[in-house]
Design an enzyme around this catalytic site. Structure first.
Site, mmCIF file in Angstrom:
data_model
loop_
_atom_site.group_PDB
_atom_site.id
_atom_site.type_symbol
_atom_site.label_atom_id
_atom_site.label_comp_id
_atom_site.label_asym_id
_atom_site.label_seq_id
_atom_site.Cartn_x
_atom_site.Cartn_y
_atom_site.Cartn_z
ATOM 1 N N GLU A 144 -35.201 -7.364 15.154
ATOM 2 C CA GLU A 144 -35.417 -5.920 15.364
ATOM 3 C C GLU A 144 -36.093 -5.377 14.127
ATOM 4 O OE1 GLU A 144 -31.874 -3.619 15.511
ATOM 5 O OE2 GLU A 144 -30.986 -4.883 17.032
ATOM 6 N N ASP A 189 -28.386 6.241 11.678
ATOM 7 C CA ASP A 189 -28.341 5.354 10.522
ATOM 8 C C ASP A 189 -27.287 5.782 9.514
ATOM 9 O OD1 ASP A 189 -30.371 3.890 11.584
ATOM 10 O OD2 ASP A 189 -31.949 4.746 10.320
#
Lengths: 269, 414
Positions: free
Chosen positions: A48, A59
């Site tokens: 990824e 995040d």
């Protein structure tokens, strides 16, 4: 190449697939290619590549740090495609993980075509759900690109069914309620979520379930490999690079040994 | 009853949160799956609450007894003389805590109580929404955490102290640009992990569905009151309503009651910073570049890769690179018009209102005053000498005295 190829291979070997993440442009564009290539050589089955975005919601602090470094270094969307091309050339299925706005800004169809041209397998889209992604679904379907949407412990059965029906490649199960980041303990929410997801996936498709958020070592990977088709690791790789930022060779060596530990973990289910 | 929270207009979102439809419109719910259940539950809870007369009555009573509402509609006679038309000020500066924002947090916190959640989180830029949230949390006995950019906590120490005094935990956010948008990101990250017992008190009528609708419904009392007051005190509707637009909550709060009054002009004024042409501004609608930020499709200040560009304004409350999606739709549909006011124009209006009316406005509200001054000649031309312009004076300027001291050199010993 669809990620389903890697999941089939892992399944034939009676193990889970190891999915590794790094943001493009971290520590530099070339540096990210080198790091990701090292991860492939040391045993990642799927890669990824994060597209650095100014306002990420999912995040945690570790990945935010790396993404900010990449942005400060001037990484552009076109650089991301360059990284995809280099990593996909190794032969592993290579996905881009991105917040939605950079895709919308470029134009969904154009983005999808550039991703395909670079050899990308598809997209993981953590901040958009299928009910708000008809344009992406259409663009991906026209090109057989993987569409990896997320399910969470809070997802209702109805939403898991809706989400898995729109996924191609695999479905990303977020093991904890929270953002990305290595955690000392694996979550007890993951196994029931995977079981629920498998049960609610459209019958006959056998959609693989990858589990992510919080995995940082081989032992945790082994725990998750017991019930998941794929184990997704991000922050631990980023942390390894951040901790060794002064010495590039040491960083790559540490990255390789972490990958080997995790790769052994997904084989020890 | 002062608020009409259950009423609808022709410019409302559909059930998926789209203003103007999915194809051409704005809004939606671009969010991680982990928050979808909470957003859907919030939407359901709000639909039920606003249809419940007991909830509406309780909200009204709190606004009246605690927040000092309805706020007066004041005929600013000296400013009227200067502009040559009748200027009415909706005095939201007189509300408890000094701005329209108290309406939003009391409404959302009352809903939080009703939903059985025990903790609230909020983002704040200059600290006004943070202080309001801490106030509402204290009023209702809820735990409160406020996320505030590190740059902002450093320059707004007084508001940080206020929040702490009110019992809130203030978390400085160092990531990104260390300002409002980063505080929103961090609050969303908190919410992803705590959504089972925590409500997110969103500070403006932006973000993912249902927030643009929920916040609008809660603050629409500004316009509902002003509309009734205008008819009762001045014998009719104003010719134009005017407000400053950052995220857009004070503006949508005023505009909503007038959206279906086709003869009433609607004008929003964004922060023009150093001037639109310099690129250093927060005039998101004027920049006319659609994108997705913080959960909604709307106009966004962004570069060609879709990275958010930092906004600039002397007014912290307008310094946001996005805008509420309903404003984006009102602009695109032509129902409302939006232009920008520079820092200088706003500060001139700030001084003018102080001297001609004895009212020191928030710098946000000074943008609305400046806008009204700018369009006054057109309004007169279109509606004649007896024309009336109604301005949302959304907050008081005490918080802005530091900026005013620097800008006007008021602290200089001479």
């Amino acid at each position: 190449m669809s990620t389903s190829v890697a999941f089939e291979k892992a399944k034939a070997e009676n193990r889970a697939a190891l999915v590794g993440y790094l943001p493009a442009g971290f520590p530099t564009v070339d540096g990210s290619i080198e790091a990701l290539t090292t991860m492939v050589e040391a045993g990642c089955d799927i890669i990824e590549i994060g597209l650095p975005y100014s306002d990420p919601v999912m995040d945690g602090p570790t990945i935010q740090d790396a993404v900010q470094q990449a942005l400060d270094g001037g990484v552009r969307v076109d650089d991301v495609f360059r990284v995809v091309e280099a990593v996909a050339a190794t032969g592993v299925p290579t996905l881009v993980m991105t917040s939605w706005n950079p895709i919308e800004r470029r134009g969904v169809d154009r983005f999808a075509q550039q991703l395909l041209d670079a050899g990308g397998a598809g997209l993981i889209t953590p901040d958009i759900t299928p009910d708000f992604a008809p344009e992406w679904i259409e663009a991906a379907d026209a090109r057989d690109l993987d569409k990896v949407f997320l399910v969470a412990p809070s997802s209702t059965d109805e939403r898991i069914a809706m989400t898995t029906a729109e996924c191609r490649g695999f479905v990303y199960a977020t093991a904890v309620m929270g953002v990305t980041g290595a955690r000392a303990k694996t979550s007890d929410l993951a196994a029931p979520l995977v079981a629920r997801t498998k049960q609610l996936s459209p019958s006959g498709t056998d959609l693989p379930v990858g589990v992510g958020l919080g995995v940082s070592n081989g032992a945790q990977a082994a725990e998750m490999a017991a019930y998941a088709d794929g184990v997704i690791v991000g922050s631990a790789f980023v942390r390894t690079l951040l901790d060794n930022r002064a010495d590039e060779q040491a960083a790559l060596k540490a990255l390789a040994s972490l990958t080997e530990d995790l790769a052994a973990g997904v084989r020890a289910r | 009853m002062t608020t009409h929270i259950h009423e609808t207009t022709s410019y409302d979102a559909d059930e998926f949160g789209w203003f103007g439809g999915e194809a051409e419109g704005f809004g939606g719910r671009f969010m991680p799956e982990a928050l979808m259940k909470a957003l859907i539950e919030l939407d359901d809870a709000w639909q039920k609450a606003k249809a419940d007369p007991a909830f509406v009555a309780e909200f009204d009573a709190i606004l009246r007894d605690y927040a000092n509402l309805p706020s007066p509609l004041y005929h600013a006679t000296r400013l009227s003389e200067q502009l040559g038309l009748r200027v009415l000020l909706k005095r939201e500066d007189l509300n408890h805590t000094g701005a329209h924002k108290i309406r939003n947090v009391l409404g959302q916190a009352l809903l939080t109580k009703r939903m059985g959640k025990t903790r609230v989180i909020a983002e704040t830029g200059a600290g006004q929404h943070g202080v309001a949230s801490a106030t509402a949390a204290a009023y209702f006995g809820l735990d409160c955490t406020v996320y505030m950019g590190k740059v902002d906590t450093d320059r707004q120490a007084l508001n940080v102290a206020r929040m702490r005094l009110l019992g809130a935990e203030v978390v400085p956010v160092p990531s990104g640009s260390g300002t409002l948008k980063d505080a929103i990101n961090e609050a969303l990250r908190d919410w992803v992990a705590t959504v089972d017992h925590t409500a997110y008190l969103f500070g403006t009528a932006a973000g993912p569905h249902p927030f643009p609708t929920l916040v609008r419904d809660i603050v629409r009392g500004i316009g509902d009151e002003a509309r009734a007051q205008s008819i009762e005190q001045f014998g009719g509707l104003p010719n134009a309503v005017v407000a400053a637009v950052g995220g857009g909550s004070n503006a949508i709060g005023l505009f909503t009651a007038f959206l279906d009054d086709e003869d009433v002009e609607i004008h929003g004024f964004e922060a023009g910073g150093d001037g639109f042409e310099t690129g250093r501004h927060a005039a998101t609608i004027q920049a006319n570049d659609p994108g997705v930020l913080h959960g909604a499709r709307t106009y966004v200040l962004q570069d060609e890769d879709g990275q958010t560009i930092e906004s600039h304004s002397i007014s912290a409350g307008l310094d946001y690179p996005g805008v509420g999606p309903q404003h984006a739709w009102l602009a695109k549909s032509g129902r409302a018009s939006y232009t920008s006011i520079t820092d200088k124009e706003a500060m001139d209006a700030f001084a003018l209102l102080s001297r001609s009316e004895g009212i020191i406005p928030a710098i946000e509200s000074a943008h609305a005053i400046a806008g009204a001054i700018k369009i006054a000649p057109q309004i007169k031309e279109r509606h004649g000498e007896g024309a009336t312009i109604l301005i949302n004076l959304s907050g008081r300027g005490d918080k802005d005295m530091g900026t005013a001291i620097d800008y006007f050199g008021l602290g200089d010993a001479k």
